[in-house]
Structure formats: structure tokens, C-alpha cells
Motif scaffolding. Structure first.
Motif, PDB file in Angstrom:
ATOM      1  N   ALA A  65       0.482 -13.024   4.709  1.00  0.00           N
ATOM      2  CA  ALA A  65      -0.377 -12.276   5.635  1.00  0.00           C
ATOM      3  C   ALA A  65       0.353 -11.049   6.186  1.00  0.00           C
ATOM      4  O   ALA A  65      -0.148  -9.927   6.099  1.00  0.00           O
ATOM      5  N   TYR A  66       1.551 -11.268   6.710  1.00  0.00           N
ATOM      6  CA  TYR A  66       2.287 -10.153   7.325  1.00  0.00           C
ATOM      7  C   TYR A  66       2.648  -9.097   6.282  1.00  0.00           C
ATOM      8  O   TYR A  66       2.439  -7.904   6.501  1.00  0.00           O
ATOM      9  N   ASP A  67       3.170  -9.562   5.142  1.00  0.00           N
ATOM     10  CA  ASP A  67       3.576  -8.609   4.091  1.00  0.00           C
ATOM     11  C   ASP A  67       2.389  -7.822   3.553  1.00  0.00           C
ATOM     12  O   ASP A  67       2.503  -6.635   3.255  1.00  0.00           O
ATOM     13  N   SER A  68       1.229  -8.513   3.410  1.00  0.00           N
ATOM     14  CA  SER A  68       0.077  -7.808   2.857  1.00  0.00           C
ATOM     15  C   SER A  68      -0.392  -6.717   3.821  1.00  0.00           C
ATOM     16  O   SER A  68      -0.844  -5.662   3.394  1.00  0.00           O
ATOM     17  N   ILE A  69      -0.236  -6.955   5.132  1.00  0.00           N
ATOM     18  CA  ILE A  69      -0.636  -5.917   6.090  1.00  0.00           C
ATOM     19  C   ILE A  69       0.378  -4.777   6.087  1.00  0.00           C
ATOM     20  O   ILE A  69       0.007  -3.602   6.170  1.00  0.00           O
ATOM     21  N   GLN A  70       1.670  -5.118   5.935  1.00  0.00           N
ATOM     22  CA  GLN A  70       2.666  -4.061   5.797  1.00  0.00           C
ATOM     23  C   GLN A  70       2.334  -3.182   4.590  1.00  0.00           C
ATOM     24  O   GLN A  70       2.482  -1.966   4.627  1.00  0.00           O
ATOM     25  N   TYR A  71       1.885  -3.857   3.523  1.00  0.00           N
ATOM     26  CA  TYR A  71       1.520  -3.118   2.313  1.00  0.00           C
ATOM     27  C   TYR A  71       0.308  -2.220   2.574  1.00  0.00           C
ATOM     28  O   TYR A  71       0.285  -1.057   2.152  1.00  0.00           O
ATOM     29  N   ILE A  72      -0.694  -2.746   3.280  1.00  0.00           N
ATOM     30  CA  ILE A  72      -1.872  -1.931   3.610  1.00  0.00           C
ATOM     31  C   ILE A  72      -1.444  -0.704   4.419  1.00  0.00           C
ATOM     32  O   ILE A  72      -1.895   0.415   4.170  1.00  0.00           O
ATOM     33  N   MET A  73      -0.524  -0.902   5.373  1.00  0.00           N
ATOM     34  CA  MET A  73      -0.113   0.190   6.255  1.00  0.00           C
ATOM     35  C   MET A  73       0.744   1.231   5.539  1.00  0.00           C
ATOM     36  O   MET A  73       0.650   2.422   5.810  1.00  0.00           O
ATOM     37  N   ASN A  74       1.626   0.779   4.652  1.00  0.00           N
ATOM     38  CA  ASN A  74       2.604   1.706   4.062  1.00  0.00           C
ATOM     39  C   ASN A  74       2.408   1.961   2.574  1.00  0.00           C
ATOM     40  O   ASN A  74       2.867   2.984   2.070  1.00  0.00           O
ATOM     41  N   GLY A  75       1.761   1.025   1.871  1.00  0.00           N
ATOM     42  CA  GLY A  75       1.722   1.137   0.416  1.00  0.00           C
ATOM     43  C   GLY A  75       0.441   1.722  -0.143  1.00  0.00           C
ATOM     44  O   GLY A  75       0.451   2.402  -1.163  1.00  0.00           O
ATOM     45  N   VAL A  76      -0.686   1.473   0.522  1.00  0.00           N
ATOM     46  CA  VAL A  76      -1.980   1.872  -0.030  1.00  0.00           C
ATOM     47  C   VAL A  76      -2.424   3.195   0.584  1.00  0.00           C
ATOM     48  O   VAL A  76      -2.253   3.411   1.787  1.00  0.00           O
ATOM     49  N   ALA A  77      -3.006   4.066  -0.241  1.00  0.00           N
ATOM     50  CA  ALA A  77      -3.522   5.335   0.264  1.00  0.00           C
ATOM     51  C   ALA A  77      -4.580   5.066   1.336  1.00  0.00           C
ATOM     52  O   ALA A  77      -5.502   4.287   1.121  1.00  0.00           O
ATOM     53  N   PHE A  78      -4.429   5.689   2.481  1.00  0.00           N
ATOM     54  CA  PHE A  78      -5.376   5.587   3.603  1.00  0.00           C
ATOM     55  C   PHE A  78      -5.514   4.178   4.162  1.00  0.00           C
ATOM     56  O   PHE A  78      -6.442   3.907   4.915  1.00  0.00           O
ATOM     57  N   GLY A  79      -4.580   3.292   3.806  1.00  0.00           N
ATOM     58  CA  GLY A  79      -4.622   1.949   4.376  1.00  0.00           C
ATOM     59  C   GLY A  79      -4.471   2.000   5.886  1.00  0.00           C
ATOM     60  O   GLY A  79      -5.152   1.279   6.626  1.00  0.00           O
ATOM     61  N   TRP A  80      -3.588   2.895   6.350  1.00  0.00           N
ATOM     62  CA  TRP A  80      -3.389   3.068   7.803  1.00  0.00           C
ATOM     63  C   TRP A  80      -4.690   3.474   8.485  1.00  0.00           C
ATOM     64  O   TRP A  80      -4.981   3.052   9.597  1.00  0.00           O
TER      65      TRP A  80
END
Lengths: 219, 164
Positions: A65-80
């Protein structure tokens, strides 16, 4: 050509009648306070859309859960952006729904014949708070973990049945993977389903009864 | 401007609503598309030059197993896979590198020095010292690294590894 197509569809779908009933209905004199319900509806749709997008990458397991949100925030375009809208939209929605309730109370719009609209609105407020409560755990960070620990402990302080409620909420005695997955299920399936149904009835009643007149000096 | 275009209050509201709606829709909709297709755009190249060790450590004429690992990151998940190749120095200057993955179902073949054959433990496939099929079910010879897929830099043997 387009007129013929529209006439064909209108005859079968009653598009003009729908438009008149929903968007062209008679209204009392305009007032910005009367827009809070529409604002709540808009926020609900916004939360629904961004929530669906978040579920593309989010994983409701303690391992990820935590890692996937880190990925959304930093890894995916416009995830932030998507998560930011969902995060702040949640707070704004609670606020707007609450102010909407205050407005209805202050203008006495809950009186005959709109009592049921009010009661359903209470259900909608509770569901909105439930969405905030269950959504808060999903990032699975320290704040989420301990906030849910405290909140479920408070639920556990109910006389007689408290410990049962606490166990039912947590899915066991402790906060665990079971808590996370049941909060996730409640957050994306159960509460949205209830919300959607109640919103449907709420809107039907508003269209049926029309909006209440703003009270004047004599009222 | 004056008097040229009259627009009713209703039409003004309609147009404004449509315009604001379009702006909001685009502001959220367009980033959402990028958000959804992002992993497909980022799936980049997975090839790399893998060092197998000092060339002088490989005996001429004798296939020797060299292993290496490659890690792969998919979103928040990292996986590490190990790979093996047989290095055969055919002469002081020529080197043949063969994958140890059987071309039948992907088991790891072993070098049998007595028979001078690679033998797969799964279905008894046999390959010759140059990777050619001698018997058993494999459809093609062992995958090989040769020519510009093999190079020596500062005495270290490297192969151009394509798989991630």
C-alpha cells in the motif's frame, strides 16, 4: 439531418422532457447558498473519477500500500495531481456537505414536504464521513495507522457491544491486513454504492418538490 | 462592440457553463490519459552489456558456466533474476558464449565433460559443444552470443544481453 436524428432520439428517450425537468425547472430567486448541493454532487463525481484512477495503481495490502502510493506520487505521470485532487477534494467535500446541511437548517428547508430529503441528506453526510474515515487508512503510513487505531478504539468504548464493534471494524483484535482490505472494500464499493443510491433519491425528491423559497423578513 | 451582438442572459450562462466545464474537464481529463498510459510509455530498453569475468580465467576448449543477475523494477515491485551462460574459448582470440537455457522448455542445461555434450535434466535433450541439437525434443540450437554481441574490454569478457 441532426434535427431529424435528435427528433428520433427525443421521441424514444424524452430528452427534452428530461432537460426541462432537471435543468430548466422553475427556481426561486437565485442565491449562491443554493448551489452547495450541486457543489457536493460535483465533488462526489470528482472523487469518484480520481478514486477510480487511483485504484489503477493502488494496492490494498500492507506490503504494497505505502510503496504503491509512493509510486503514484513519484513514478506515474500526473499521479501527484490525481492523488492531490482526491486528497484535498475529500476535505473540501466534507466541508461543503456540512455547510450545505447548515444552509438547509438555517433556511428551514427541511420542513414539509421535504422531511425525507433531509433524512436522506443525513444518510449522505454519514456516508461522506464514512468515506473520509475509511479512506484515511489506505495510505498505510504512521498517521493513517494510528488514527485508525484511535478511532476504532473509540468505537470500542460503546457500552456492552463495544468490543464487538471494534473487532468487526478491525476484522480481528488488532489492526492488520484484514483491516486494510475491509476498509478498502468499504471505501470503493460499499459506501459509494450506498452514496449513489441515496444521491439518486435525494435528487429525485429535489426535482419533485422544487427548491424551497429563501425565507423573507416576514418569515 | 456596442449593439452589434446581443446575447441573452440564458445563452450567456449556457456558454459560460460549457466553457468552464470544458476547461475543468480538460484540466483533469488530459492528465488522466497521461496517468493511465504512463507505464506503457516508460517501458524502455532492457538490454545491457553484462560482464562475465576476466577472459584469462576461462580455460581454452572447456565450457565454463558464468552466472549473473539482473534486477527489474515494475512500479513498486522489484524482482531479481539470475541467468547463466556457458563460455567456451575456442582459441586465444575466439570466444563462443551459449545460453544455458534449453530451447525446449527453458530448463538449465549442464555440461557433461565425459560425453562432451550439454544435457538438459528435464527431458534429456543433448546439445553439442557448439550448441547444435544432437538429440531430444529441442526445436533449435542453444541461443548464442557471437560477433558483435561479444566484446572484451580491459581483459573482461562482456556479452550484449537483451532480456530484462
Amino acid at each position: 439531418m441532426w434535427n431529424k436524428l435528435f427528433a428520433w432520439l427525443d421521441e424514444r428517450l424524452a430528452l427534452n422532457d428530461l432537460y426541462k425537468a432537471t435543468l430548466d425547472r422553475p427556481e426561486p430567486k437565485g442565491n449562491w447558498w443554493n448551489t452547495l448541493g450541486s457543489a457536493s454532487l460535483f465533488l462526489f463525481l470528482l472523487q469518484g473519477a480520481t478514486g477510480i484512477f487511483l485504484s489503477v495503481y493502488y494496492t490494498p495490502s500492507p506490503d504494497h500500500a505505502y510503496d504503491s502510493i509512493q509510486y503514484i506520487m513519484n513514478g506515474v505521470a500526473f499521479g501527484w495531481l490525481i492523488r492531490g485532487i482526491h486528497h484535498w477534494g475529500a476535505s473540501v467535500m466534507v466541508l461543503v456537505v456540512f455547510v450545505h446541511m447548515l444552509r438547509v437548517f438555517v433556511t428551514a428547508s427541511y420542513k414539509y414536504p421535504r422531511e425525507l430529503t433531509w433524512l436522506i441528506g443525513v444518510g449522505l453526510l454519514l456516508c461522506t464521513l464514512g468515506m473520509g474515515f475509511t479512506g484515511y487508512l489506505l495510505p498505510w503510513n504512521q498517521k493513517a495507522y494510528w488514527a485508525t487505531t484511535v478511532a476504532t478504539s473509540i468505537a470500542g468504548s460503546v457500552p456492552w457491544i463495544g468490543s464487538f464493534i471494534q473487532k468487526a471494524l478491525r476484522g480481528g483484535t488488532d489492526l492488520s491486513a484484514l483491516t486494510l482490505s475491509r476498509f478498502f472494500a468499504a471505501h470503493i464499493w460499499m459506501l459509494p454504492a450506498v452514496l449513489t443510491g441515496l444521491i439518486g433519491v435525494h435528487l429525485f425528491l429535489i426535482i419533485k418538490h422544487g427548491e424551497s423559497e429563501f425565507p423573507g423578513k416576514d418569515d | 462592440m456596442a449593439g452589434s451582438h446581443h446575447i441573452s442572459r440564458r445563452d450567456f450562462i449556457k456558454i459560460t457553463t460549457a466553457a468552464v466545464g470544458t476547461v475543468i474537464g480538460a484540466a483533469i481529463g488530459l492528465p488522466s490519459i497521461a496517468y493511465l498510459i504512463d507505464p506503457a510509455l516508460k517501458a524502455g530498453k532492457t538490454d545491457a552489456w553484462m560482464p562475465l569475468g576476466k577472459l584469462e580465467n576461462f580455460e581454452v576448449g572447456k565450457p565454463t558456466l558464468a552466472t549473473f543477475t539482473r534486477s527489474k523494477v515494475n512500479g513498486w515491485e522489484k524482482s531479481v533474476n539470475s541467468y547463466g551462460v556457458f563460455v567456451l574459448r575456442t582459441s586465444d582470440t575466439e570466444t563462443l558464449v551459449l545460453s544455458n537455457k534449453c530451447t525446449h522448455l527453458g530448463c538449465h542445461v549442464n555440461w557433461n565433460a565425459d560425453k562432451q555434450e550439454y544435457i538438459c535434466p528435464c527431458h534429456d535433450a543433448q546439445f553439442g559443444i557448439n550448441g547444435e541439437v544432437l538429440g531430444g525434443p529441442p526445436p533449435r540450437p542453444l541461443d548464442r552470443y557471437s560477433g558483435d554481441q561479444v566484446k572484451v574490454e580491459d581483459g573482461t569478457l562482456l556479452i550484449h544481453f537483451l532480456e530484462g
